[in-house]
Write an enzyme that holds these catalytic residues in place. Structure first.
Site, PDB file in Angstrom:
ATOM      1  N   PRO A  31       3.306  13.895 -20.932  1.00 15.85           N
ATOM      2  CA  PRO A  31       2.983  15.339 -20.289  1.00 15.85           C
ATOM      3  C   PRO A  31       3.604  16.884 -21.148  1.00 15.85           C
ATOM      4  CG  PRO A  31       2.863  13.701 -19.482  1.00 15.85           C
ATOM      5  CD  PRO A  31       3.120  13.152 -20.421  1.00 15.85           C
ATOM      6  N   CYS A  32       2.673  17.940 -20.105  1.00 16.30           N
ATOM      7  CA  CYS A  32       3.438  19.191 -21.253  1.00 16.30           C
ATOM      8  C   CYS A  32       4.020  20.054 -20.052  1.00 16.30           C
ATOM      9  CB  CYS A  32       2.809  19.456 -21.945  1.00 16.30           C
ATOM     10  SG  CYS A  32       1.544  20.247 -20.686  1.00 16.30           S
ATOM     11  N   GLN A  33       4.080  19.308 -19.704  1.00 16.03           N
ATOM     12  CA  GLN A  33       4.777  20.221 -17.901  1.00 16.03           C
ATOM     13  C   GLN A  33       5.912  21.145 -17.688  1.00 16.03           C
ATOM     14  OE1 GLN A  33       2.788  18.376 -17.271  1.00 16.03           O
ATOM     15  NE2 GLN A  33       0.579  18.551 -16.492  1.00 16.03           N
TER      16      GLN A  33
END
EC number: 2.1.1.37
Length: 341
Positions: A80-82
């Protein structure tokens, strides 16, 4: 090249699969996706319809021995890149994501694939771990300790047949016993990638009106913006107070370009998961609305026969915005196939 080309279909597992943009590109290039996993329930129906089985489960709870197949050649992992996004607060590895990364490394240790691929947003490059180390270096160190040499590069999607100026960091780990150096694909010349090529082609009747409505305020503001324009075209007396304050001190705020409408002869900006009109180019240039689900899927290079399922239209925007553009994935996959297998 690392090795001669081979007709085999490398056995691949996909972690954090989402709706399957990365997987679709690898599948189209000749990889056999034998296991997929994501925690997000909303992607399940879409992934199953288009690509096959997917296990919806927290990766930290997946049993590596009983639930993940053996004899694996490739592991794909879009952690996950957030927390790495330049638009958000960049967290360290000392959060839940650290546990996700550890889980991936445990799977790598047990399955020992020839190739590992991590992908993330551009902000990943300047993000740091809990010790202050740049994340690319942290990943490289981790992979080295586990028997892999690392290659990474920031790729622009529009260099690889995607009608969108989107950047992704791609990190390739190649097992130490595989000889040679990995070389990322070079940009390729493409046909017209402008907005007009996406929105001027007909859309099936059952998908034409799959659009997430704008809020009344966004619809009002959008009505003042011409194609190629932005919030700078909106009169002061119509702007919300917050935007008025920013306009008065625009240099302090680094001249943001809110409510951007890309013109027909421009290449689309980054499609985001949030699909907010303020911070992404989600507004149609001539109609006072967001782009439809199918239109943004085209900007992401999903083929028209890839169906997005589910009752929630906003969730479809989110899954498309979170995806790796399949054409970008395809060209990376071709490079891996030609050089490693």
């Amino acid at each position: 090249m690392i090795n001669n080309k081979s007709p085999i279909k490398p056995r691949t597992i996909s972690l954090f699969s989402g709706c399957g943009g990365l997987d679709l590109g690898f599948h189209q290039a000749g990889f056999d996706i034998v296991f997929s996993n994501d925690i997000e329930k909303t992607v399940e129906a879409t992934y199953r319809h288009n690509l096959g089985e997917i296990l919806i489960k927290d990766i930290t709870e997946v049993d590596i021995d009983s639930e993940i197949p053996n004899d694996i050649d490739v592991i794909l992992a879009g952690i996950p890149c957030q927390p790495f996004s330049s638009a958000g607060n960049r967290k360290s590895m000392d959060d839940h994501r650290g546990g996700l990364f550890e889980s991936v490394m445990n799977i790598i240790d047990k399955k020992k694939p020839k190739v590992v691929l991590f992908e993330n947003v551009r902000g990943f490059i300047s993000s740091k771990d809990d010790k202050g180390m740049p994340m690319p270096q942290r990943i490289e160190n981790e992979l080295f300790e586990h028997g892999y040499r690392t290659y990474w590069k920031l790729l622009k999607a529009s260099d690889f047949e995607v009608p969108q100026n989107r950047h992704r960091v791609i990190i390739i780990g190649v097992r130490d016993d595989v000889k040679g150096d990995f070389v990322f694909p070079s940009p390729i010349s493409s046909s017209d990638l402008t907005v007009s090529t996406v929105i001027n082609n007909s859309i099936l009747d059952d998908e034409k009106f799959e659009v997430w409505p704008l809020s009344p305020q966004a619809q009002l503001l959008s009505s003042y913006i011409p194609a190629g324009g932005s919030w700078k075209n909106i009169p002061d007396d119509v702007l919300p107070e917050r935007l008025k304050r920013i306009r008065k001190e625009i240099k302090r705020y680094r001249s943001p370009n809110f409510y951007r409408k890309f013109n027909l002869d421009e290449i689309m900006g980054t499609i985001t998961a949030a699909a907010t009109p303020e911070n992404s180019g989600i507004l149609h240039p001539f109609e006072n609305r967001r782009y439809s689900v199918r239109e943004i899927a085209r900007f992401q290079s999903f083929p028209d026969d890839f169906k997005f399922l589910g009752d929630s239209i906003p969730s479809k925007y989110k899954m498309i915005g979170n995806a790796v553009p399949p054409r970008l994935a395809y060209h990376i996959a071709k490079s891996v196939l030609e050089q490693v297998f």
